[in-house]
Design a protein around this motif. Structure first.
Motif, short mmCIF file in Angstrom:
data_model
loop_
_atom_site.label_atom_id
_atom_site.label_comp_id
_atom_site.label_asym_id
_atom_site.label_seq_id
_atom_site.Cartn_x
_atom_site.Cartn_y
_atom_site.Cartn_z
N ILE A 185 189.54 -18.72 48.54
CA ILE A 185 190.06 -20.09 48.62
C ILE A 185 189.64 -20.78 47.32
O ILE A 185 188.49 -20.66 46.89
CB ILE A 185 189.48 -20.86 49.83
CG1 ILE A 185 189.85 -20.18 51.15
CG2 ILE A 185 189.97 -22.31 49.83
CD1 ILE A 185 189.06 -20.70 52.35
N VAL A 186 190.57 -21.47 46.69
CA VAL A 186 190.27 -22.21 45.46
C VAL A 186 190.53 -23.69 45.72
O VAL A 186 191.60 -24.07 46.20
CB VAL A 186 191.14 -21.73 44.28
CG1 VAL A 186 190.89 -22.59 43.04
CG2 VAL A 186 190.86 -20.27 43.97
N SER A 187 189.55 -24.50 45.38
CA SER A 187 189.67 -25.95 45.59
C SER A 187 189.08 -26.67 44.37
O SER A 187 187.92 -26.47 44.03
CB SER A 187 188.91 -26.36 46.86
OG SER A 187 188.82 -27.77 46.95
N SER A 188 189.88 -27.50 43.73
CA SER A 188 189.42 -28.26 42.57
C SER A 188 189.61 -29.75 42.82
O SER A 188 190.73 -30.23 42.99
CB SER A 188 190.21 -27.84 41.32
OG SER A 188 189.82 -28.61 40.20
N HIS A 189 188.50 -30.46 42.91
CA HIS A 189 188.49 -31.91 43.10
C HIS A 189 189.24 -32.32 44.37
O HIS A 189 190.04 -33.25 44.36
CB HIS A 189 189.04 -32.62 41.87
CG HIS A 189 188.14 -32.51 40.68
ND1 HIS A 189 187.83 -33.56 39.85
CD2 HIS A 189 187.45 -31.44 40.17
CE1 HIS A 189 187.01 -33.16 38.88
NE2 HIS A 189 186.77 -31.87 39.07
N ASN A 190 188.94 -31.60 45.45
CA ASN A 190 189.50 -31.93 46.76
C ASN A 190 188.42 -32.38 47.75
O ASN A 190 188.66 -33.25 48.58
CB ASN A 190 190.23 -30.72 47.35
CG ASN A 190 191.45 -30.33 46.56
OD1 ASN A 190 192.35 -31.12 46.37
ND2 ASN A 190 191.48 -29.09 46.08
N LEU A 191 187.25 -31.75 47.68
CA LEU A 191 186.22 -31.99 48.70
C LEU A 191 185.85 -33.46 48.80
O LEU A 191 185.64 -33.97 49.90
CB LEU A 191 184.97 -31.15 48.40
CG LEU A 191 183.94 -31.16 49.53
CD1 LEU A 191 184.37 -30.24 50.66
CD2 LEU A 191 182.56 -30.75 49.02
N GLU A 192 185.78 -34.15 47.65
CA GLU A 192 185.38 -35.56 47.68
C GLU A 192 186.40 -36.45 48.38
O GLU A 192 186.10 -37.59 48.75
CB GLU A 192 185.12 -36.07 46.25
CG GLU A 192 186.34 -36.17 45.36
CD GLU A 192 186.70 -34.85 44.69
OE1 GLU A 192 187.54 -34.90 43.77
OE2 GLU A 192 186.15 -33.80 45.06
N HIS A 193 187.61 -35.93 48.59
CA HIS A 193 188.66 -36.67 49.29
C HIS A 193 188.68 -36.37 50.80
O HIS A 193 189.34 -37.09 51.54
CB HIS A 193 190.04 -36.29 48.74
CG HIS A 193 190.26 -36.68 47.32
ND1 HIS A 193 190.91 -37.84 46.94
CD2 HIS A 193 189.92 -36.05 46.16
CE1 HIS A 193 190.96 -37.91 45.62
NE2 HIS A 193 190.37 -36.83 45.12
#
Length: 353
Positions: free
Chosen positions: A97-105
């Motif tokens: 799984i790749v996530s870039s600048h999503n967790l903070e949302h």
């Protein structure tokens, strides 16, 4: 280096999921990656929202396989019911799984990690990039805590709280440049004396915000604020409390305004329970980093005393800057060009001492 870190442990034969890549997909279908794309908007909706962007950037938007604002497990479950689905079940179905600048949302980050633990195959990885809050628009906002993250999980949050949304609108910041224009706040443009709030708070703007919030099922916001050590502390707290399981951080790296982590699924890993001293050390390190960024004034946080750009290289290459300036002015967007220009001026001032 950023791309290498976010694609670490990934290859084109493996099957994975990339979350909300917009124009900047890392594991692209048109490059041969066996990847599913998940976003809260369809490709058509994204193209409409970003219609003012250049054609080159809009071409970077790939087909969205999963359109959903639900949790990752629910969104992926809905996808498996399609006839053409690459996977037919959710449990242990993905290699990465790749996530870039999503967790903070995300309204409920704990649920995201629980879902990742179930969805990833044994040995699968979650590669994730998270902004350092004191090096972006969240500069003035305090670091998030384990308790706040747990509250969001216990109450099964599906949207930011009104307070989160208020802070995202009225506490985020940008920088005024030499032309008195507002530009993005990041580690290249930061200047303490030129900080401004992005939006003015008035009674009318507050009323409009409350009305907008109450009439929306979801409001996109920066809900959470981290630096590397504060995130590590929260993650280890959640493991210690067995709220999340079977996940371990195997790599971490700070690059400018963000930190990048590789988190691996490992059912057989016997997690070392973080000691009182370990928790205290992480808390102290997170506070030192936080205060350091807050008090750095107009110094560039990316280029410090140990910068990889040596003075000699600067001196030998400064003759090509006029040519580069012309090229960059024609190829970069106005905002990106101004950010780069400010960075160059800081470097020039630093090395002329």
């Amino acid at each position: 280096m950023r791309e290498e870190l976010l694609k670490k442990y990934i290859n084109k034969e493996k099957i994975g999921l990339e979350i909300g890549p917009l124009f900047w997909g890392l594991c692209r279908k048109d490059e041969g990656f066996n990847v599913l794309i998940w976003d809260i908007m369809s490709k058509e909706e994204l193209l409409d929202k970003y219609k003012k962007e250049s054609n080159k950037e809009k071409k970077g938007i790939e087909e969205i396989d999963i359109v959903s604002s639900e949790t990752m497990k629910i969104a992926l479950t809905g996808y498996t019911k399609k006839e053409c689905a690459l996977i037919k079940s959710v449990s242990e179905s993905l290699d990465y799984i790749v996530s870039s600048h999503n967790l903070e949302h995300m309204p409920n980050p704990v649920q995201f990690f629980i879902d990742a633990s179930e969805i990833l195959k044994e040995g699968g990885v979650l590669n994730i990039a998270i902004p350092i809050s004191t090096r972006c628009l969240d500069f003035s906002r305090p670091l998030s805590t384990t308790g706040e993250i747990l509250d969001a999980y216990i109450y099964k949050n599906k949207k930011p709280s009104l307070g989160n949304f208020f802070d995202h609108i009225f506490s985020t910041m940008s920088v005024i440049n030499e032309k008195n224009e507002s530009i993005t706040l990041n580690d290249m443009t930061f200047d303490f004396e030129k900080l401004i709030f992005n939006n003015e708070l008035t009674y009318d703007s507050y009323k409009n915000l409350v009305c907008d919030y109450n009439n929306s099922s979801y409001k996109d916001s920066h809900i959470w604020q981290f630096n590397l050590d504060s995130f590590m502390l929260i993650f280890e707290d959640l493991l210690k409390c067995k709220v999340i399981e079977n996940l371990e951080i195997i790599d971490s790296e700070i690059i400018g305004i963000e930190f990048i982590l590789s988190i691996r699924k490992n059912k057989n890993k016997k997690h070392t329970i973080s000691s009182k001293e370990r928790r205290l050390n992480l808390k102290k390190k997170s506070l030192i980093s936080y205060v350091s960024d807050l008090t750095i004034k107009n110094k560039n946080v990316f280029f410090g005393e140990e910068s990889f750009i040596k003075k000699s290289k600067y001196q030998s290459s400064k003759s090509i800057f006029p040519l580069l300036k012309k090229i960059l002015r024609k190829t970069l967007s106005k905002n990106k060009y101004e950010s780069l220009k400010i960075s160059y001026q800081k470097l020039k001032k630093y090395y002329s001492k």
